[in-house]
Design a protein around this motif. Structure first.
Motif, mmCIF file in Angstrom:
data_model
loop_
_atom_site.group_PDB
_atom_site.id
_atom_site.type_symbol
_atom_site.label_atom_id
_atom_site.label_comp_id
_atom_site.label_asym_id
_atom_site.label_seq_id
_atom_site.Cartn_x
_atom_site.Cartn_y
_atom_site.Cartn_z
ATOM 1 N N ASN A 86 0.824 -1.214 0.000
ATOM 2 C CA ASN A 86 0.000 0.000 0.000
ATOM 3 C C ASN A 86 0.856 1.260 0.000
ATOM 4 O O ASN A 86 0.493 2.258 -0.624
ATOM 5 N N ASP A 87 1.992 1.227 0.690
ATOM 6 C CA ASP A 87 2.913 2.367 0.654
ATOM 7 C C ASP A 87 3.416 2.591 -0.764
ATOM 8 O O ASP A 87 3.505 3.726 -1.229
ATOM 9 N N LEU A 88 3.757 1.505 -1.451
ATOM 10 C CA LEU A 88 4.274 1.603 -2.813
ATOM 11 C C LEU A 88 3.221 2.140 -3.771
ATOM 12 O O LEU A 88 3.539 2.818 -4.749
ATOM 13 N N ALA A 89 1.960 1.859 -3.490
ATOM 14 C CA ALA A 89 0.868 2.339 -4.337
ATOM 15 C C ALA A 89 0.498 3.787 -4.005
ATOM 16 O O ALA A 89 -0.281 4.403 -4.723
ATOM 17 N N GLY A 90 1.052 4.331 -2.920
ATOM 18 C CA GLY A 90 0.783 5.715 -2.557
ATOM 19 C C GLY A 90 -0.453 5.907 -1.710
ATOM 20 O O GLY A 90 -0.925 7.025 -1.526
ATOM 21 N N TYR A 91 -1.009 4.801 -1.162
ATOM 22 C CA TYR A 91 -2.173 4.934 -0.293
ATOM 23 C C TYR A 91 -1.756 5.474 1.067
ATOM 24 O O TYR A 91 -0.698 5.139 1.569
ATOM 25 N N PRO A 92 -2.598 6.293 1.686
ATOM 26 C CA PRO A 92 -2.259 6.782 3.029
ATOM 27 C C PRO A 92 -2.297 5.622 4.022
ATOM 28 O O PRO A 92 -3.031 4.657 3.833
ATOM 29 N N PRO A 93 -1.501 5.707 5.078
ATOM 30 C CA PRO A 93 -1.502 4.639 6.082
ATOM 31 C C PRO A 93 -2.825 4.545 6.806
ATOM 32 O O PRO A 93 -3.528 5.553 6.975
ATOM 33 N N ASP A 94 -3.188 3.333 7.204
ATOM 34 C CA ASP A 94 -4.406 3.141 7.993
ATOM 35 C C ASP A 94 -4.131 3.613 9.413
ATOM 36 O O ASP A 94 -3.135 3.275 10.010
ATOM 37 N N ASP A 95 -5.032 4.409 9.931
ATOM 38 C CA ASP A 95 -4.932 4.853 11.313
ATOM 39 C C ASP A 95 -5.886 4.019 12.146
ATOM 40 O O ASP A 95 -7.075 4.272 12.167
#
Length: 96
Positions: A86-95
């Motif tokens: 998900n980081d590589l895809a540019g998605y924001p981190p889950d909080d």
């Protein structure tokens, strides 16, 4: 924004089709590889994930290409989960 139209009459730049949208989140892989002390060289990282150092450089760019599923999995393994697909895809981190 540059839009590419697929046409049988016009050659297509395949590399431009695989480029990601500009990231809204920081490039976590770049942060991980460039932190101090450095975890490893770019060449060593490339060897561990099964690609070239040139491709790793592309992944560190602001407009990085989307890595394949297997490369993304290997990056997560080598970084011990600090850089996720998900980081590589540019998605924001889950909080949570």
């Amino acid at each position: 924004m540059d839009q590419t139209t697929l046409s049988p009459d016009k050659p297509t730049n395949v590399a431009s089709l695989r480029r990601a949208r500009p990231r809204s989140e920081p490039n976590r892989l770049r942060e991980w590889l460039q932190r101090k002390p450095r975890p490893m060289t770019k060449q060593r990282f490339a060897d561990l994930i099964g690609c070239t150092a040139a491709y790793v450089s592309m992944l560190l760019a602001d407009n990085a290409p989307w890595p394949g599923r297997e490369i993304a999995r290997r990056i997560a393994i080598v970084t011990e989960g600090e850089v996720t697909p998900n980081d590589l895809a540019g998605y924001p981190p889950d909080d949570d």
